[in-house]
Design an enzyme around this catalytic site. Structure first.
Site, mmCIF file in Angstrom:
data_model
loop_
_atom_site.group_PDB
_atom_site.id
_atom_site.type_symbol
_atom_site.label_atom_id
_atom_site.label_comp_id
_atom_site.label_asym_id
_atom_site.label_seq_id
_atom_site.Cartn_x
_atom_site.Cartn_y
_atom_site.Cartn_z
ATOM 1 N N ASP A 169 0.774 -1.283 -0.319
ATOM 2 C CA ASP A 169 -0.061 0.069 -0.074
ATOM 3 C C ASP A 169 1.017 1.255 0.154
ATOM 4 O O ASP A 169 1.457 1.564 1.024
ATOM 5 C CB ASP A 169 -0.853 -0.102 1.184
ATOM 6 C CG ASP A 169 -2.104 0.887 0.833
ATOM 7 O OD1 ASP A 169 -1.679 2.376 0.478
ATOM 8 O OD2 ASP A 169 -3.153 1.005 1.513
ATOM 9 N N ARG A 230 -13.111 -4.997 -5.988
ATOM 10 C CA ARG A 230 -13.659 -4.186 -7.192
ATOM 11 C C ARG A 230 -13.426 -5.109 -8.452
ATOM 12 O O ARG A 230 -12.382 -5.614 -8.481
ATOM 13 C CB ARG A 230 -13.509 -2.887 -7.565
ATOM 14 C CG ARG A 230 -14.298 -1.958 -6.966
ATOM 15 C CD ARG A 230 -15.778 -2.232 -7.337
ATOM 16 N NE ARG A 230 -16.865 -1.195 -6.634
ATOM 17 C CZ ARG A 230 -17.160 -1.720 -5.442
ATOM 18 N NH1 ARG A 230 -16.889 -2.947 -4.641
ATOM 19 N NH2 ARG A 230 -18.127 -1.087 -4.722
ATOM 20 N N ASP A 254 -15.544 -12.101 -5.478
ATOM 21 C CA ASP A 254 -16.980 -11.555 -5.062
ATOM 22 C C ASP A 254 -17.513 -10.609 -6.069
ATOM 23 O O ASP A 254 -18.644 -10.152 -6.027
ATOM 24 C CB ASP A 254 -16.871 -11.120 -3.636
ATOM 25 C CG ASP A 254 -18.319 -10.708 -3.064
ATOM 26 O OD1 ASP A 254 -19.305 -11.175 -3.337
ATOM 27 O OD2 ASP A 254 -18.219 -9.355 -2.599
ATOM 28 N N GLU A 259 -21.259 -6.469 -13.840
ATOM 29 C CA GLU A 259 -22.128 -7.411 -13.110
ATOM 30 C C GLU A 259 -23.659 -7.240 -13.447
ATOM 31 O O GLU A 259 -23.777 -6.022 -13.636
ATOM 32 C CB GLU A 259 -21.891 -6.835 -11.579
ATOM 33 C CG GLU A 259 -20.432 -7.122 -11.010
ATOM 34 C CD GLU A 259 -20.077 -6.664 -9.478
ATOM 35 O OE1 GLU A 259 -21.035 -6.140 -9.085
ATOM 36 O OE2 GLU A 259 -19.171 -7.029 -8.970
ATOM 37 N N HIS A 278 -21.366 -10.738 -5.552
ATOM 38 C CA HIS A 278 -20.845 -9.305 -4.788
ATOM 39 C C HIS A 278 -21.752 -9.286 -3.216
ATOM 40 O O HIS A 278 -22.762 -8.508 -2.965
ATOM 41 C CB HIS A 278 -21.627 -8.197 -5.624
ATOM 42 C CG HIS A 278 -20.787 -6.723 -5.312
ATOM 43 N ND1 HIS A 278 -20.442 -5.964 -6.358
ATOM 44 C CD2 HIS A 278 -20.480 -6.250 -4.112
ATOM 45 C CE1 HIS A 278 -20.083 -4.796 -5.667
ATOM 46 N NE2 HIS A 278 -19.812 -5.129 -4.442
HETATM 47 N N1 LIG Z 1 -17.451 -6.490 -1.876
HETATM 48 C C1 LIG Z 1 -17.936 -5.689 -1.474
HETATM 49 O O1 LIG Z 1 -19.213 -5.913 -1.286
HETATM 50 C C2 LIG Z 1 -17.192 -4.593 -0.937
HETATM 51 C C3 LIG Z 1 -16.166 -4.151 -1.688
HETATM 52 N N2 LIG Z 1 -15.531 -2.924 -0.947
HETATM 53 C C4 LIG Z 1 -14.650 -2.440 -1.740
HETATM 54 O O2 LIG Z 1 -13.242 -2.631 -0.965
HETATM 55 C C5 LIG Z 1 -12.150 -1.378 -1.223
HETATM 56 C C6 LIG Z 1 -11.712 -1.152 0.210
HETATM 57 O O3 LIG Z 1 -12.420 -0.897 0.838
HETATM 58 P P1 LIG Z 1 -11.722 0.167 2.446
HETATM 59 O O4 LIG Z 1 -10.761 -0.813 3.101
HETATM 60 O O5 LIG Z 1 -13.274 0.587 3.073
HETATM 61 O O6 LIG Z 1 -11.151 1.379 1.655
HETATM 62 P P2 LIG Z 1 -10.155 2.393 2.407
HETATM 63 O O7 LIG Z 1 -9.976 3.434 1.741
HETATM 64 O O8 LIG Z 1 -10.177 2.181 3.678
HETATM 65 O O9 LIG Z 1 -8.660 1.449 1.856
HETATM 66 C C7 LIG Z 1 -8.426 1.589 0.667
HETATM 67 C C8 LIG Z 1 -6.673 1.141 0.690
HETATM 68 O O10 LIG Z 1 -6.216 0.949 -0.454
HETATM 69 C C9 LIG Z 1 -4.898 1.913 -0.679
HETATM 70 N N3 LIG Z 1 -4.758 2.161 -2.266
HETATM 71 C C10 LIG Z 1 -4.943 2.648 -3.137
HETATM 72 N N4 LIG Z 1 -4.414 2.729 -4.420
HETATM 73 C C11 LIG Z 1 -3.805 1.940 -4.081
HETATM 74 C C12 LIG Z 1 -2.854 1.329 -5.082
HETATM 75 N N5 LIG Z 1 -2.822 1.430 -6.413
HETATM 76 N N6 LIG Z 1 -2.012 -0.023 -4.623
HETATM 77 C C13 LIG Z 1 -2.280 -0.216 -3.432
HETATM 78 N N7 LIG Z 1 -2.980 0.146 -2.339
HETATM 79 C C14 LIG Z 1 -3.654 1.328 -2.673
HETATM 80 C C15 LIG Z 1 -5.175 3.059 0.031
HETATM 81 O O11 LIG Z 1 -3.949 3.458 0.766
HETATM 82 C C16 LIG Z 1 -6.065 2.562 1.193
HETATM 83 O O12 LIG Z 1 -5.226 2.433 2.290
HETATM 84 C C17 LIG Z 1 -13.105 -0.445 -1.789
HETATM 85 O O13 LIG Z 1 -12.649 -0.182 -3.255
HETATM 86 C C18 LIG Z 1 -14.398 -1.024 -1.776
HETATM 87 O O14 LIG Z 1 -15.247 -0.585 -3.098
HETATM 88 C C19 LIG Z 1 -15.944 -2.481 0.051
HETATM 89 C C20 LIG Z 1 -17.008 -2.718 0.859
HETATM 90 C C21 LIG Z 1 -17.805 -3.709 0.403
HETATM 91 O O1 LIG Z 2 -19.619 -0.882 -0.294
HETATM 92 C C1 LIG Z 2 -19.137 -1.391 -1.374
HETATM 93 O O2 LIG Z 2 -18.059 -0.885 -1.730
HETATM 94 C C2 LIG Z 2 -19.657 -2.670 -1.855
HETATM 95 O O3 LIG Z 2 -18.878 -2.963 -2.946
HETATM 96 C C3 LIG Z 2 -20.773 -2.974 -1.633
HETATM 97 O O4 LIG Z 2 -21.882 -3.177 -2.739
HETATM 98 P P1 LIG Z 2 -23.261 -3.145 -2.247
HETATM 99 O O5 LIG Z 2 -23.662 -2.124 -1.500
HETATM 100 O O6 LIG Z 2 -23.268 -4.530 -1.492
HETATM 101 O O7 LIG Z 2 -23.739 -3.525 -3.692
#
Ligand SMILES: NC(=O)C1=CN([C@@H]2O[C@H](COP(=O)(O)OP(=O)(O)OC[C@H]3O[C@@H](n4cnc5c(N)ncnc54)[C@H](O)[C@@H]3O)[C@@H](O)[C@H]2O)C=CC1
Ligand SMILES: O=C(O)C(=O)COP(=O)(O)O
Length: 526
Positions: A169, A230, A254, A259, A278
């Site tokens: 990171d 993502r 996931d 999608e 997802h």
């Molecule tokens: N599958 C799902 O349903 C969900 C997916 N997500 C995804 O998870 C991801 C992360 O969420 P959080 O941890 O809450 O975000 P966050 O903002 O707390 O953490 C993201 C981290 O990625 C780092 N980062 C940014 N660009 C980078 C790069 N090029 N290389 C390496 N590290 C890099 C940042 O410095 C940061 O520490 C989000 O993109 C979100 O869309 C979040 C919630 C649910």
């Molecule tokens: O919070 C995120 O980034 C997610 O990917 C969650 O997606 P959702 O709200 O479950 O469609």
């Protein structure tokens, strides 16, 4: 009453909050053109990851004040387009952190022990114990890409399971990584050494296709990849190929580039590829958290209050806003005033912060000054979200200077606008009770509170001139509420500031400019 469109499934807890202040319409699964058709009537839009808020949707959203993303990722929203249109975009940065982290861990274990296939096998009447011999995660190396909120929680759980942790990171310090129990390494080393790789980064131009054929070629044949971040960060075709050819051991995904996934080579893979639709944020707890978090922000914005997690208003957090509120009013008033004195196009704005103002975060003050400056041109269309971008698009150069020394007032703000019709400046300060005072106009000292209708003149300091202006205004039935004169030297140039009870009728300004000794005159409405 305001209208809110909820276009993805949101927990009832959020709907209940919105219903306190607005009419809420829940319409999920809308085709894109239908969303464009109905969006003009809404003041707020609440979404999850399914609704695509494109430039076209935003262009049609004439009334929209806020887009609330009940989750983290806002990559399904054209945030720059929303910003340009002055629409606040908010999310729930922490509401689903645990849910997403636990899903990543669940996928890692499911992949290691072939749980989905073993389950299907038993349910179909088989008992294939040999086929489903798994691997342990204990003492294996987990490479975490993105050590933010979700990545950090994954690290904590993985550490408790006895895994060794590597992380990549570029925006995290070595100390922070070490505190979490991770060794920060470069991406190349993470790819080469990790037994499991889990992604927790946003999708950006830099992270798109981060895991491509070249990256996959660096990994061990025993490596397993988990993507709960993502779609599009992994090249899905290259991944399917790598698993098929045994270049890596497996993957659990996931999220997908498109999608719903539909037809994909990934669907043809056996037990070494696990796919979920997802589901990262889909826990009862997370859905309540994100719905409440975002609904509260929509409610607040509709009531004219700030949002706590706006992704497109830099630095304008509620606690900062609350502290700076009087100064934001000052900056906005002075911006509006100086733009009316400047008359024409402003090319540059110098924002000078003095005293305690210079010790604060200046960004909100500059934004407020720009909002005021652009008010004459854009009226209600300019707000805290788009003021900077609108100024930039108009080629207004913003220069910021600061001086911590306290002079006549605890804090004062000086704005200098250079434009097509010359240079004008105003200074203002707050009195003890928070009242705004204009303390300087074009370098002439004065001390007046701003009022709704004002008249400023630049004139020669000579006997009789003040009386003439007073009589002239009287002859047009304009009542003067207060009047003040500022000068630097006796019988030199001077400014006169009049607060008027009524707007200046048409033609009066021309008459004022005819009075001998008057060099210039400006009417200002604040
Ligand atoms: N599958 C799902 O349903 C969900 C997916 N997500 C995804 O998870 C991801 C992360 O969420 P959080 O941890 O809450 O975000 P966050 O903002 O707390 O953490 C993201 C981290 O990625 C780092 N980062 C940014 N660009 C980078 C790069 N090029 N290389 C390496 N590290 C890099 C940042 O410095 C940061 O520490 C989000 O993109 C979100 O869309 C979040 C919630 C649910
Ligand atoms: O919070 C995120 O980034 C997610 O990917 C969650 O997606 P959702 O709200 O479950 O469609």
């Amino acid at each position: 009453m305001s209208k809110v469109l909820v276009s993805d499934p949101i927990d009832q807890a959020g709907i209940d909050i919105l219903s306190q202040v607005a009419q809420v319409d829940v319409k999920t699964g809308l085709p894109a053109e239908e969303l464009v058709r109905i969006i003009p009537e809404y003041d707020a839009l609440m979404i999850r990851s399914e609704t695509r808020v494109t430039q076209e949707v935003i262009a049609a959203a004439k009334q929209l004040k806020i887009i609330g993303r009940a989750g983290v990722g806002v990559d399904n929203v054209d945030v720059p387009a929303a910003t340009r249109q002055g629409i606040v975009v908010v999310n729930s940065p922490e509401g689903n952190t645990i849910a997403a982290a636990e899903h990543a861990i669940a996928l890692m274990l499911a992949l290691s022990r072939s749980i989905p296939d073993a389950n299907t096998s038993v349910k179909s009447g088989k008992w294939e114990r040999k086929k489903f011999v798994g691997t342990e995660v204990y003492k294996k190396t987990l490479g975490i890409v993105g050590l933010g909120k979700i990545g950090s929680h994954v690290a904590a759980v993985a550490k408790a399971m006895g895994m060794k942790l590597l992380a990549f990171d570029p925006f995290i310090s070595t100390e922070r990584a070490e505190h979490i129990g991770c060794r920060l390494v470069d991406l190349d080393m993470l790819f080469r050494e990790a037994d499991y790789i889990t992604l927790h980064i946003p999708k950006t131009p830099e992270t798109t296709n981060l895991i491509n054929a070249e990256a996959l070629a660096k990994m061990k044949p025993t490596t397993r990849i988990i993507n709960c971040a993502r779609g599009g960060i992994i090249d899905e075709a290259a991944l399917a190929e790598a698993v098929k050819e045994g270049k890596i051991a497996g993957a659990a995904l996931d999220v997908f580039a498109k999608e719903p996934l539909g037809e994909s080579p990934l669907c043809q893979m056996g037990k070494d590829v696990i796919l979920t639709p997802h589901l990262g944020a889909s826990t009862a707890e997370a859905q309540v958290n994100v719905a409440i978090d975002v609904a509260e922000q929509i409610r607040d914005v509709l009531l004219g209050l700030p949002a706590r997690s706006a992704v497109n208003i830099p630095g304008l957090y509620p606690d900062v806003l609350e502290k700076l509120k009087p100064y934001l009013r000052l900056a906005e008033t002075l911006g509006n005033l100086v733009s009316q004195l400047a008359g024409g196009r402003v090319e540059s704005l110098n924002v000078h912060l003095q005293g305690e103002l210079a010790t604060n975060d200046s960004k909100p003050i500059v934004i407020a000054a720009l909002k005021g400056l652009l008010y004459q041109a854009l009226r209600e269309r300019v707000n805290y979200v788009n003021a900077s971008i609108e100024a930039k698009e108009r080629g207004i150069r913003v220069i910021e200077t600061r001086d911590n020394a306290v002079r006549d007032y605890a804090g004062s703000l000086h704005l200098e606008a250079k434009g097509s019709l010359g240079e004008h400046s105003v200074t203002g300060a707050l009195l003890g009770d928070g009242e705004i005072h204009i303390t300087d106009i074009n370098d002439f000292p004065i001390n007046v509170p701003p009022t709704h209708h004002m008249l400023f003149t630049l004139h020669r300091d000579m006997p009789g001139i003040i009386g003439k202006i007073g009589s002239l205004l009287g002859s047009f039935n304009v009542n003067i509420a207060s009047m003040q004169v500022g000068r630097k030297i006796v019988r030199g140039d001077a400014v006169m500031v009049l607060s008027l009870d009524d707007p200046l009728p048409e033609g009066v300004l021309t008459e004022i400019l005819k009075v001998p000794g008057i060099r210039d005159a400006y009417t200002v409405t604040l």
